[in-house]
Design a protein around this motif. Structure first.
Motif, PDB file in Angstrom:
ATOM      1  N   TYR A   1      55.367  58.820  36.021  1.00 53.85           N
ATOM      2  CA  TYR A   1      54.326  59.254  36.946  1.00 53.85           C
ATOM      3  C   TYR A   1      52.968  58.621  36.635  1.00 53.85           C
ATOM      4  CZ  TYR A   1      57.651  62.766  38.550  1.00 53.85           C
ATOM      5  OH  TYR A   1      58.765  63.384  39.071  1.00 53.85           O
ATOM      6  N   ALA A   2      52.887  57.838  35.580  1.00 54.56           N
ATOM      7  CA  ALA A   2      51.611  57.232  35.183  1.00 54.56           C
ATOM      8  C   ALA A   2      51.023  56.411  36.326  1.00 54.56           C
ATOM      9  CB  ALA A   2      51.811  56.349  33.956  1.00 54.56           C
ATOM     10  N   GLY A   3      49.737  56.520  36.477  1.00 53.33           N
ATOM     11  CA  GLY A   3      49.065  55.785  37.536  1.00 53.33           C
ATOM     12  C   GLY A   3      48.584  54.423  37.069  1.00 53.33           C
ATOM     13  N   ILE A   4      47.836  53.761  37.926  1.00 53.73           N
ATOM     14  CA  ILE A   4      47.264  52.450  37.599  1.00 53.73           C
ATOM     15  C   ILE A   4      46.201  52.636  36.525  1.00 53.73           C
ATOM     16  CG2 ILE A   4      45.920  50.530  38.518  1.00 53.73           C
ATOM     17  CD1 ILE A   4      47.249  51.188  41.267  1.00 53.73           C
TER      18      ILE A   4
ATOM     19  N   LYS B   1      57.910  42.083  35.439  1.00 55.47           N
ATOM     20  CA  LYS B   1      56.597  41.616  34.981  1.00 55.47           C
ATOM     21  C   LYS B   1      55.499  41.988  35.966  1.00 55.47           C
ATOM     22  CE  LYS B   1      54.123  37.426  33.559  1.00 55.47           C
ATOM     23  NZ  LYS B   1      54.225  35.953  33.351  1.00 55.47           N
ATOM     24  N   MET B   2      55.759  41.779  37.270  1.00 61.13           N
ATOM     25  CA  MET B   2      54.715  42.041  38.264  1.00 61.13           C
ATOM     26  C   MET B   2      54.433  43.533  38.414  1.00 61.13           C
ATOM     27  SD  MET B   2      55.183  39.190  41.270  1.00 61.13           S
ATOM     28  CE  MET B   2      56.968  39.364  41.507  1.00 61.13           C
ATOM     29  N   VAL B   3      55.445  44.363  38.300  1.00 62.60           N
ATOM     30  CA  VAL B   3      55.219  45.809  38.349  1.00 62.60           C
ATOM     31  C   VAL B   3      54.328  46.225  37.179  1.00 62.60           C
ATOM     32  CG1 VAL B   3      56.306  48.074  38.075  1.00 62.60           C
ATOM     33  CG2 VAL B   3      57.292  46.405  39.651  1.00 62.60           C
ATOM     34  N   GLY B   4      54.624  45.675  35.999  1.00 62.85           N
ATOM     35  CA  GLY B   4      53.791  45.966  34.835  1.00 62.85           C
ATOM     36  C   GLY B   4      52.358  45.519  35.033  1.00 62.85           C
ATOM     37  N   GLN B   5      52.191  44.311  35.591  1.00 61.63           N
ATOM     38  CA  GLN B   5      50.840  43.796  35.847  1.00 61.63           C
ATOM     39  C   GLN B   5      50.099  44.689  36.839  1.00 61.63           C
ATOM     40  OE1 GLN B   5      51.963  39.868  37.196  1.00 61.63           O
ATOM     41  NE2 GLN B   5      51.358  38.908  35.257  1.00 61.63           N
ATOM     42  N   TYR B   6      50.806  45.084  37.880  1.00 61.10           N
ATOM     43  CA  TYR B   6      50.169  45.903  38.910  1.00 61.10           C
ATOM     44  C   TYR B   6      49.722  47.254  38.352  1.00 61.10           C
ATOM     45  CZ  TYR B   6      49.497  48.885  42.936  1.00 61.10           C
ATOM     46  OH  TYR B   6      48.956  49.765  43.832  1.00 61.10           O
ATOM     47  N   LEU B   7      50.551  47.868  37.521  1.00 56.30           N
ATOM     48  CA  LEU B   7      50.196  49.170  36.975  1.00 56.30           C
ATOM     49  C   LEU B   7      49.078  49.082  35.939  1.00 56.30           C
ATOM     50  CD1 LEU B   7      53.727  50.812  36.765  1.00 56.30           C
ATOM     51  CD2 LEU B   7      51.858  51.411  38.326  1.00 56.30           C
ATOM     52  N   ARG B   8      48.846  47.887  35.409  1.00 53.97           N
ATOM     53  CA  ARG B   8      47.696  47.680  34.529  1.00 53.97           C
ATOM     54  C   ARG B   8      46.430  47.369  35.327  1.00 53.97           C
ATOM     55  NH1 ARG B   8      51.418  44.735  31.542  1.00 53.97           N
ATOM     56  NH2 ARG B   8      50.618  42.769  32.377  1.00 53.97           N
TER      57      ARG B   8
ATOM     58  N   ALA C   1      62.393  49.191  37.366  1.00 58.72           N
ATOM     59  CA  ALA C   1      60.995  48.844  37.646  1.00 58.72           C
ATOM     60  C   ALA C   1      60.484  49.596  38.876  1.00 58.72           C
ATOM     61  CB  ALA C   1      60.868  47.332  37.851  1.00 58.72           C
ATOM     62  N   TRP C   2      61.334  49.730  39.868  1.00 63.52           N
ATOM     63  CA  TRP C   2      60.953  50.391  41.118  1.00 63.52           C
ATOM     64  C   TRP C   2      60.522  51.838  40.879  1.00 63.52           C
ATOM     65  CZ3 TRP C   2      59.883  48.624  45.807  1.00 63.52           C
ATOM     66  CH2 TRP C   2      59.886  49.507  46.893  1.00 63.52           C
ATOM     67  N   LEU C   3      61.200  52.514  39.969  1.00 65.53           N
ATOM     68  CA  LEU C   3      60.857  53.902  39.668  1.00 65.53           C
ATOM     69  C   LEU C   3      59.405  54.049  39.259  1.00 65.53           C
ATOM     70  CD1 LEU C   3      64.037  54.911  37.633  1.00 65.53           C
ATOM     71  CD2 LEU C   3      63.357  55.865  39.847  1.00 65.53           C
ATOM     72  N   ARG C   4      58.877  53.054  38.572  1.00 65.63           N
ATOM     73  CA  ARG C   4      57.491  53.114  38.099  1.00 65.63           C
ATOM     74  C   ARG C   4      56.512  53.039  39.273  1.00 65.63           C
ATOM     75  NH1 ARG C   4      56.642  48.775  33.661  1.00 65.63           N
ATOM     76  NH2 ARG C   4      54.825  50.079  33.169  1.00 65.63           N
ATOM     77  N   LEU C   5      56.916  52.381  40.357  1.00 68.99           N
ATOM     78  CA  LEU C   5      56.099  52.346  41.572  1.00 68.99           C
ATOM     79  C   LEU C   5      56.297  53.613  42.395  1.00 68.99           C
ATOM     80  CD1 LEU C   5      56.713  48.675  42.796  1.00 68.99           C
ATOM     81  CD2 LEU C   5      54.718  49.536  41.552  1.00 68.99           C
ATOM     82  N   LYS C   6      57.544  53.988  42.580  1.00 66.09           N
ATOM     83  CA  LYS C   6      57.872  55.100  43.479  1.00 66.09           C
ATOM     84  C   LYS C   6      57.247  56.417  43.023  1.00 66.09           C
ATOM     85  CE  LYS C   6      61.777  57.539  45.619  1.00 66.09           C
ATOM     86  NZ  LYS C   6      61.576  57.166  47.035  1.00 66.09           N
ATOM     87  N   PHE C   7      57.245  56.667  41.714  1.00 66.30           N
ATOM     88  CA  PHE C   7      56.784  57.955  41.217  1.00 66.30           C
ATOM     89  C   PHE C   7      55.363  57.924  40.658  1.00 66.30           C
ATOM     90  CE2 PHE C   7      61.329  58.461  41.472  1.00 66.30           C
ATOM     91  CZ  PHE C   7      61.472  59.768  41.932  1.00 66.30           C
TER      92      PHE C   7
END
Length: 367
Positions: free
Chosen positions: A33-36, A99-106, A152-158
């Motif tokens: 559930y962590a945000g950006i 990698k891109m999901v990680g970058q986006y969440l940072r 990786a998708w779970l990190r975006l979805k939630f």
């Protein structure tokens, strides 16, 4: 009202009141559930590369152990190169999305999210990776890719930042593709004889578990739990997996490789009300402790497998990414906790990316 109706009405009312709670929406562990971390304006140094070409062909690939004996532990350099070349687009997708999901969440740059969605939507629209013409290596690539993408998708979805809220049509198409891949993965890996169930089945179950939560599919969740239980019920009293001992000089490495999907499944199951920690007399805990002991002194694995152990993989910190969910399940202390801290952060694209950010978010990332 008839007597039967009077008797059944309270039961139907109870079902209506409590049935929803019994089948609550599937969720991931809290860390998802962590945000950006920090919203940044502009594109910075990020540039979205063209999506790798969707792989829609036959999933018939050469094995990197081609020509090996039944232990399947001797690398064939030529066949490995052929395998890497033929699966390059799939692996590029896996690594790139993670990698891109990680970058986006940072960083929170919209271009990063747009690129992830473009890549996945391109493959979803092409019905990629759904061929039913496959060999063992091919169906293995399918489930690995699904686990990487759904993880990786779970990190975006939630995420509390709700990055997918403005992209519902794309998200729906991507998740439908994930579900189709998961359904095929279930067909690929179901009903195997016990002597054929090894780390591949556990990785298949992880990919299905991640997709189950991403798509809220209880049937997929139940299948993943069932396959997990088949796996941990094979762990013997000494913490060995018989079908991984067969890998001779790579027995310890494959025990270590079996742990990430098993630990992730148990972690996801727990947060959804299914506690797997005690199964087969704490088999998952026993398996992890055995691998950690083997990494320090592989002699017991050498005796059991009948060969000196290849320790190359055991020297790679990222190979221990399972410690994050495992320590969340069993509350690591002392030497184990210290070893985990020394190796952090753990990043595994096959588990969806930065596992430490999910399970131990207070750890300062190493640059």
């Amino acid at each position: 009202m008839t007597v039967l109706a009077r008797k059944t009405a309270p039961a139907l009312l109870a079902l209506a009141l409590f049935g929803g709670a019994a089948q609550a929406a599937l969720v991931p562990p809290q860390g998802y559930y962590a945000g950006i971390e920090k919203l940044k304006t502009g594109e910075g140094n990020f540039s979205c590369e063209a999506a790798p070409k969707p792989y829609t062909g036959s999933l018939q690939f050469r094995s990197k152990y081609e020509g090996s004996d039944k232990a399947r532990a001797t690398l064939n350099v030529a066949s490995e190169k052929a395998f890497r070349d033929s699966t390059a687009d799939i692996t590029t997708l896996e690594r790139g999305v993670s990698k891109m999901v990680g970058q986006y969440l940072r960083d929170g740059r919209p271009a990063q999210l747009d690129c992830v969605l473009t890549w996945l939507d391109t493959w979803a629209k092409a019905d990629a990776l759904l061929s039913t013409d496959y060999n063992h290596t091919g169906k293995s690539m399918r489930k690995w890719a699904l686990g990487s993408m759904s993880g990786a998708w779970l990190r975006l979805k939630f995420s509390n930042s709700q990055p997918l809220a403005a992209h519902q049509a794309e998200a729906e198409a991507i998740e439908k593709w994930f579900a189709r891949l998961a359904e095929q993965t279930v067909r690929d890996w179901s009903d195997l004889p016990l002597e054929k169930i090894n780390n591949h089945s556990y990785w298949a179950a992880w990919s299905v578990m991640a997709t189950a939560v991403a798509t809220d599919r209880r049937d997929l969740f139940d299948w993943a739990v069932k396959e997990y239980r088949v796996g941990v019920n094979q762990v013997d009293d000494q913490g060995f997996l018989p079908n991984e001992i067969k890998r001779k000089q790579r027995a310890l490495a494959y025990h270590n490789y079996a742990l990430p999907p098993l630990a992730m499944i148990a972690s996801f199951a727990q947060v959804n009300g299914v506690d797997l920690r005690k199964d087969n007399n704490f088999a998952l805990q026993r398996l992890g402790e055995g691998v950690l002991a083997g990494a320090r002194d592989p002699s017991q694995f050498a005796r059991r497998a009948g060969q000196k152990q290849d320790m190359d993989d055991l020297k790679v910190d990222s190979k221990y990414a399972w410690l994050e969910p495992w320590c969340a399940l069993y509350q690591c202390v002392g030497d184990t906790q210290q070893r985990k801290h020394e190796m952090q952060p753990f990043n595994s694209f096959r588990l969806g990316g930065d596992v430490t950010r999910v399970y131990d978010p207070n750890v300062q990332s190493k640059k």
